[in-house]
Design a protein around this motif. Structure first.
Motif, short mmCIF file in Angstrom:
data_model
loop_
_atom_site.label_atom_id
_atom_site.label_comp_id
_atom_site.label_asym_id
_atom_site.label_seq_id
_atom_site.Cartn_x
_atom_site.Cartn_y
_atom_site.Cartn_z
N ALA A 45 -7.03 -32.99 -25.73
CA ALA A 45 -7.85 -32.60 -27.10
C ALA A 45 -9.21 -33.23 -26.71
CB ALA A 45 -7.06 -32.95 -28.26
N ASN A 46 -9.38 -34.30 -26.11
CA ASN A 46 -10.54 -35.11 -26.08
C ASN A 46 -11.26 -35.16 -24.63
OD1 ASN A 46 -11.22 -37.03 -28.65
ND2 ASN A 46 -8.72 -36.62 -28.26
N ASP A 47 -10.66 -34.05 -23.91
CA ASP A 47 -11.27 -33.64 -22.72
C ASP A 47 -11.37 -34.96 -21.71
OD1 ASP A 47 -12.38 -32.20 -20.68
OD2 ASP A 47 -14.62 -32.82 -21.26
N MET A 48 -10.22 -35.67 -21.70
CA MET A 48 -10.05 -36.91 -20.93
C MET A 48 -8.73 -36.54 -19.77
SD MET A 48 -10.80 -40.03 -20.21
CE MET A 48 -11.45 -40.96 -21.81
N LYS A 49 -9.21 -36.66 -18.66
CA LYS A 49 -8.10 -36.53 -17.32
C LYS A 49 -7.13 -37.62 -17.59
CE LYS A 49 -11.24 -33.98 -14.45
NZ LYS A 49 -12.53 -34.02 -15.45
N LYS A 80 5.77 -31.50 -19.80
CA LYS A 80 5.83 -30.25 -19.33
C LYS A 80 4.54 -29.29 -19.93
CE LYS A 80 9.00 -25.98 -19.28
NZ LYS A 80 10.27 -25.35 -19.48
N GLY A 81 4.01 -28.58 -19.23
CA GLY A 81 2.71 -27.86 -19.66
C GLY A 81 1.46 -28.57 -19.83
N LEU A 82 1.61 -29.92 -19.52
CA LEU A 82 0.19 -30.68 -19.50
C LEU A 82 -0.35 -31.00 -18.28
CD1 LEU A 82 1.57 -32.80 -22.59
CD2 LEU A 82 0.03 -31.00 -22.62
N LEU A 83 0.61 -30.64 -16.98
CA LEU A 83 -0.02 -30.99 -15.78
C LEU A 83 -1.22 -30.09 -15.66
CD1 LEU A 83 3.65 -31.02 -14.60
CD2 LEU A 83 2.09 -32.79 -14.00
N PHE A 84 -1.90 -30.26 -14.26
CA PHE A 84 -3.21 -29.50 -14.13
C PHE A 84 -3.16 -28.09 -13.74
CE2 PHE A 84 -6.06 -28.36 -10.83
CZ PHE A 84 -7.25 -28.50 -11.53
N LYS A 85 -1.99 -27.97 -13.23
CA LYS A 85 -1.72 -26.36 -12.89
C LYS A 85 -1.87 -25.82 -13.94
CE LYS A 85 3.39 -26.96 -12.35
NZ LYS A 85 3.79 -26.10 -13.47
N ASP A 86 -1.12 -26.19 -15.13
CA ASP A 86 -1.15 -25.50 -16.25
C ASP A 86 -2.29 -25.52 -16.98
OD1 ASP A 86 1.78 -24.88 -15.71
OD2 ASP A 86 2.06 -27.18 -16.32
N GLY A 87 -3.37 -26.10 -16.87
CA GLY A 87 -4.51 -26.34 -17.56
C GLY A 87 -4.52 -27.78 -18.35
N GLY A 88 -3.66 -28.50 -17.97
CA GLY A 88 -3.49 -29.77 -18.49
C GLY A 88 -4.26 -30.94 -18.12
N GLN A 133 -11.34 -41.79 -27.61
CA GLN A 133 -12.68 -41.54 -27.81
C GLN A 133 -13.57 -42.86 -27.69
OE1 GLN A 133 -12.78 -40.33 -32.24
NE2 GLN A 133 -12.32 -38.22 -31.39
N LYS A 134 -13.25 -44.10 -27.78
CA LYS A 134 -13.97 -45.21 -27.43
C LYS A 134 -14.02 -45.41 -25.98
CE LYS A 134 -13.22 -48.10 -31.65
NZ LYS A 134 -12.46 -49.18 -32.07
N MET A 135 -12.92 -45.18 -25.21
CA MET A 135 -13.13 -45.29 -24.04
C MET A 135 -14.28 -44.17 -23.26
SD MET A 135 -9.19 -45.79 -22.83
CE MET A 135 -9.31 -46.03 -21.03
N LYS A 136 -14.01 -42.95 -24.08
CA LYS A 136 -14.94 -41.85 -23.51
C LYS A 136 -16.20 -42.33 -23.79
CE LYS A 136 -15.24 -36.99 -23.99
NZ LYS A 136 -14.83 -36.60 -22.57
N ALA A 137 -16.60 -42.92 -24.91
CA ALA A 137 -17.92 -43.31 -25.17
C ALA A 137 -18.50 -44.44 -24.13
CB ALA A 137 -18.02 -44.16 -26.64
N GLY A 138 -17.61 -45.32 -23.43
CA GLY A 138 -17.86 -46.12 -22.59
C GLY A 138 -18.13 -45.65 -21.29
N GLY A 139 -17.92 -44.47 -20.89
CA GLY A 139 -18.28 -43.50 -19.79
C GLY A 139 -16.91 -43.26 -18.91
N ILE A 140 -15.88 -43.55 -19.83
CA ILE A 140 -14.59 -43.22 -18.82
C ILE A 140 -14.26 -41.95 -18.67
CG2 ILE A 140 -11.95 -43.81 -18.71
CD1 ILE A 140 -13.55 -46.30 -17.89
N ASP A 141 -13.76 -41.32 -17.58
CA ASP A 141 -13.51 -40.00 -17.17
C ASP A 141 -11.92 -39.72 -17.36
OD1 ASP A 141 -16.12 -39.08 -16.62
OD2 ASP A 141 -15.73 -40.31 -14.60
N VAL A 142 -11.18 -40.70 -16.79
CA VAL A 142 -9.79 -40.59 -16.60
C VAL A 142 -9.06 -41.90 -17.21
CG1 VAL A 142 -7.95 -40.48 -14.74
CG2 VAL A 142 -10.34 -39.38 -14.12
N ILE A 143 -7.88 -41.61 -17.89
CA ILE A 143 -7.02 -42.64 -18.32
C ILE A 143 -5.90 -42.66 -17.34
CG2 ILE A 143 -5.48 -43.56 -20.05
CD1 ILE A 143 -7.52 -42.54 -22.15
#
Length: 806
Positions: free
Chosen positions: A130-134, A186-194, A87-97
């Motif tokens: 859960a925090n909308d972080m790629k 497993k199940g957390l990749l982009f193709k699966d909506g992850g 959440q702190k990284m997101k607050a700083g403007g980060i899109d991707v970890i």
């Protein structure tokens, strides 16, 4: 909106300096075809969302995008604080970890994998989702990351195999590692909506390596590279001019790694590879990413080219490279967000250097920004040894990296400075990404104090002018009376209209040129765009004045529009309306038949404390020096030490409520900003401190006091190194470099029997090699033995946390 199918190219001509400080730039364009068919990288997930790539930029759902990536190593941070860190990284403007999976931390003992606790990769990726972080997952097998053996397990050295090669025995172990990672995600990749949309294979392959940890004092390094590659192996990110005679074998190995990844379910639209310094890349199948470390500990402390504008897509940093750079967008994935010191070298990275560095990358055509590191951590100790790379002489535990968010998640000045640019990219990245930069920006020489460094990115009709007056390892001078003539398709725009602008030393600026903002044509502004927002009152744009720059706005004249600008000088002609605020903050309102636009103009100090939040779909700016974590309708304030917190709100609704404390509104109805003062109950902090010789102890036996979110301890000493022990166990260490050593105490205080935190300090030596990196003012007078040690009184700062709602 710029058409997706059109790539815009700028023919950049410098007509010369006409009046000492006047510069003329031709930013008219010719169309250039965007190419994507050659790149085998794209994807669509189960929600129908798409990711694509062409030779200029990435796309999200077909729209050009500039992603901002921050490196954070989950295994170097307590899992109970991962959510807060994200959440702190997101607050700083980060899109991707971006995060490493360090092989030796998950399989320290052969065949025994650990995915629990701080090694719980799956839990971390789920929290990112859960925090909308790629996520960019860096799966190794070799990682580097200042980890022992670069992440390769020690037991691998005892096997009859050749590492980092297509040796079948080595690949058997890599296959097993990838299989384990595949199970976890497993199940957390982009193709699966992850969130995992990209996977990095290997790291700096056929470029650099780490020394094996099993070594002897004074023994030459034995690098973790295939024997065939060792002669050309670099010690860090650098230029590698020699061609590797085994380059094709290296490219084949990368292809094998990709096949093994896909076999084990590690499928992603984008595969990345570190492409600097002639490193291996799979042609058209991996996206080569680049780096910039202006303050490296592995190279001499001297001015670099990283603050000079150039066409990066044609002339990448750390060139030559092993691919055609014009086939790919230029993505800077490892911009030194700080640096980790070694025992012998301890560079300090100024906060302003990072801000100027991002300006330079954007003004040189980069369409992706990434930091290594963005969030620091503490490296855990293994069962048999410390995981931090001891052979290279890194701290045994600390991995703070001077990052924007420290080893304990505390924001530094660089966090706030970078946030202003991240907000700008979020709001205008779709416009900037297809903009093309000059063919040959006049960058100059890093050793000489040129009058100005400048560049432009344009689509022919609209443009951004980039200015930079910072240089690493070299003092610059204040620049005055600068004037620029920008030639666009519809004519010439002079900035400013009369006189000139000034740019202080170490400052940088990005100025808008001929932008269409709603129904308003902004000819130019000598203020930098921070962000834009939308609410029930209309659309608003936030500008700030760079230090030393007088803001003014030139708006194309129109009889339909009514301009209101209290506390501003307004000069109208048939062609334009020129507006100069008398004082800041100021608001300029432009009203037409269909909409009203608002320009909020603030100074830079205020911009650093701006936070964009949402409530019921409306955008608001919260201005406070506390950290703000937005939770859509609610936001948390985290304040270091201050129990009295000043807050401002724009647009001024005046409806804030606090979960605790006394919140008082200070402003009046009709004021530009709603102002508040939040008073929280002060929490006194006092831990018993003792001294004995080279040691100091802080008694934590009372445990975590009720109230604060954390307690920050600032340890003051002047010496060589400091080590902190809790119940006799080393938990943190520090190499003195003249900047504060700050420690978050909450995890130590919350232990069942914390006892005393005992510090052991060693004196600084007169002949220490790291003195070259210190501020001369921080070098003490040594005693007759050539030593110096001073232990000061520690300070304690309670960290306050409170929730606010609209």
């Amino acid at each position: 909106m710029v058409k997706k199918t059109l790539l815009l190219a700028v023919i950049f001509l410098v007509f010369g300096q006409s009046f000492g400080q006047s510069y003329s730039l031709d930013a008219r364009v010719a169309s250039l075809k965007v190419q994507s068919a050659h790149l085998e990288m794209e994807g669509e997930n189960i929600q129908g969302e798409t990711i694509g790539i062409n030779n200029q930029y990435l796309t999200m759902d077909g729209e050009p995008t500039i992603l901002i990536t921050g490196e954070f190593h989950f295994s170097r941070y307590p899992n109970e604080h991962w959510k807060e860190a994200i959440q702190k990284m997101k607050a700083g403007g980060i899109d991707v970890i971006a995060t490493y999976v360090f092989w030796n931390m998950h399989e320290e003992q052969e065949g025994v994998f650990s995915w629990e606790g701080d090694n719980n990769l799956r839990q971390f990726i789920q929290l990112c989702a859960a925090n909308d972080m790629k996520v960019i997952l860096r799966v190794g097998p070799f990682c580097h990351g200042e980890i022992r053996n670069g992440g390769l397990p020690d037991w691998l050295l005892g096997k009859m195999l050749t590492i980092r090669s297509n040796d079948p025995e080595y690949l058997k172990y890599v296959d097993r590692l990838y299989h384990q990672i595949g199970i976890q995600v497993k199940g957390l990749l982009f193709k699966d909506g992850g969130p995992i949309f990209a996977i990095q294979l290997e790291n700096e392959y056929q470029h650099s390596a780490s020394p094996w940890g099993l070594t002897y004092p004074a023994q030459p390094f034995d690098f973790t590279a295939a024997e065939r590659d060792r002669q050309l192996t670099q010690e860090g990110v650098s230029i590698s001019k020699e061609e590797n005679p085994y380059a094709e074998l290296g490219n084949q190995h990368m292809s094998v790694l990709k096949s093994l990844a896909q076999k084990n379910g590690l499928n992603a639209p984008i595969y990345t590879a570190t492409g600097w310094g002639n490193a291996a890349v799979i042609k058209n199948e991996t996206l080569p990413v680049q780096a910039a470390y202006p303050y490296p500990g592995w190279a001499p402390a001297e001015p670099s080219d990283f603050y000079l504008y150039k066409n990066l897509q044609k002339n990448p940093d750390y060139g030559p490279v092993r691919y055609n750079p014009e086939d790919y967008p230029y993505i800077a994935a490892e911009i030194g967000g700080g640096i980790e010191g070694t025992y012998t070298r301890r560079p300090v990275v100024p906060a302003k250097s990072l801000e100027a560095l991002i300006n330079r990358f954007l003004g040189s055509g980069a369409n992706g920004i990434g930091y290594y590191m963005y969030h620091g951590g503490i490296t855990p100790k293994g069962d048999e040894f410390y995981f931090n790379d001891e052979a290279y002489g890194y701290p045994k535990m600390e991995y703070d990296f001077q990052a924007p968010l420290s080893a304990y998640g505390k924001p530094r000045e660089s966090f706030y400075r970078l946030k202003t640019l991240h907000y700008f990219i979020h709001s205008f990245g779709e416009m900037i990404a297809p903009m093309v930069l000059p063919i040959d920006p006049p960058s100059g020489n890093p050793y000489k104090p040129e009058k100005v460094r400048y560049s432009v990115r344009s689509n022919g009709d609209e443009a951004f002018l980039f200015l930079n007056n910072f240089q690493d390892h070299k003092q610059r001078k204040d620049l005055e009376n600068l004037q620029f003539n920008i030639h666009l398709n519809d004519g010439r725009i002079q900035i400013p209209e009369s006189g000139g602008i000034s740019l202080n030393k170490d400052e940088n600026a990005i100025l808008p040129v001929n932008l269409q903002l709603g129904n308003v044509r902004l000819n130019y502004a000598t203020a930098q765009l921070l962000t834009k927002g939308q609410n029930r009152d209309g659309e608003f744009y936030v500008f700030f004045a760079p230090e030393g720059v007088q803001p003014e706005f030139s708006i194309a004249a129109s009889e339909e529009k009514i301009v209101k600008a209290p506390n501003c000088m307004i000069d109208k002609s048939s062609q334009r309306v020129l507006i100069k605020p008398d004082k800041l903050p100021a608001e300029i309102s432009i009203q037409s038949k269909t909409e009203t636009l608002h320009f909020l103009v603030i100074d830079k100090a205020t911009a650093l404390n701006c936070w964009k939040v949402k409530n019921a779909g409306d955008d608001f700016m919260i201005i406070t020096d506390a950290m703000v974590l937005d939770k859509n309708g609610q936001f948390d304030l985290i304040s270091k030490d201050k129990n009295n917190i000043n807050i401002q709100e724009y647009p001024a609704k005046g409806e804030l409520k606090a979960s605790k404390g006394n919140l008082t509104r200070l402003s009046n109805p009709g004021d530009l900003l709603a102002s508040y003062k939040l008073e929280l109950k002060a929490i006194p902090i006092d831990f018993p401190v003792e001294y004995k010789g080279n040691k100091m102890s802080i008694d934590l036996s009372s445990g975590m006091p009720h109230g604060p979110d954390d307690i920050i301890c600032r340890v003051h000493y002047t010496g060589d190194t400091g080590q902190g022990f809790l119940n006799g166990k080393l938990v943190i260490d520090d190499f003195y470099k003249g900047i504060p050593w700050e420690i978050g105490l909450r995890d130590y205080l919350n232990q069942p029997s914390p006892g005393k935190l005992v510090f052991y300090f060693r004196p600084m030596y007169k002949n220490a090699s790291f003195l070259q990196d210190l501020d001369p003012a921080k070098i003490p007078e040594f005693d007759e033995r050539g030593q110096f040690l001073k232990i000061g009184t520690p300070e304690f700062f309670p960290e306050y946390k409170v929730s606010l709602t609209f």
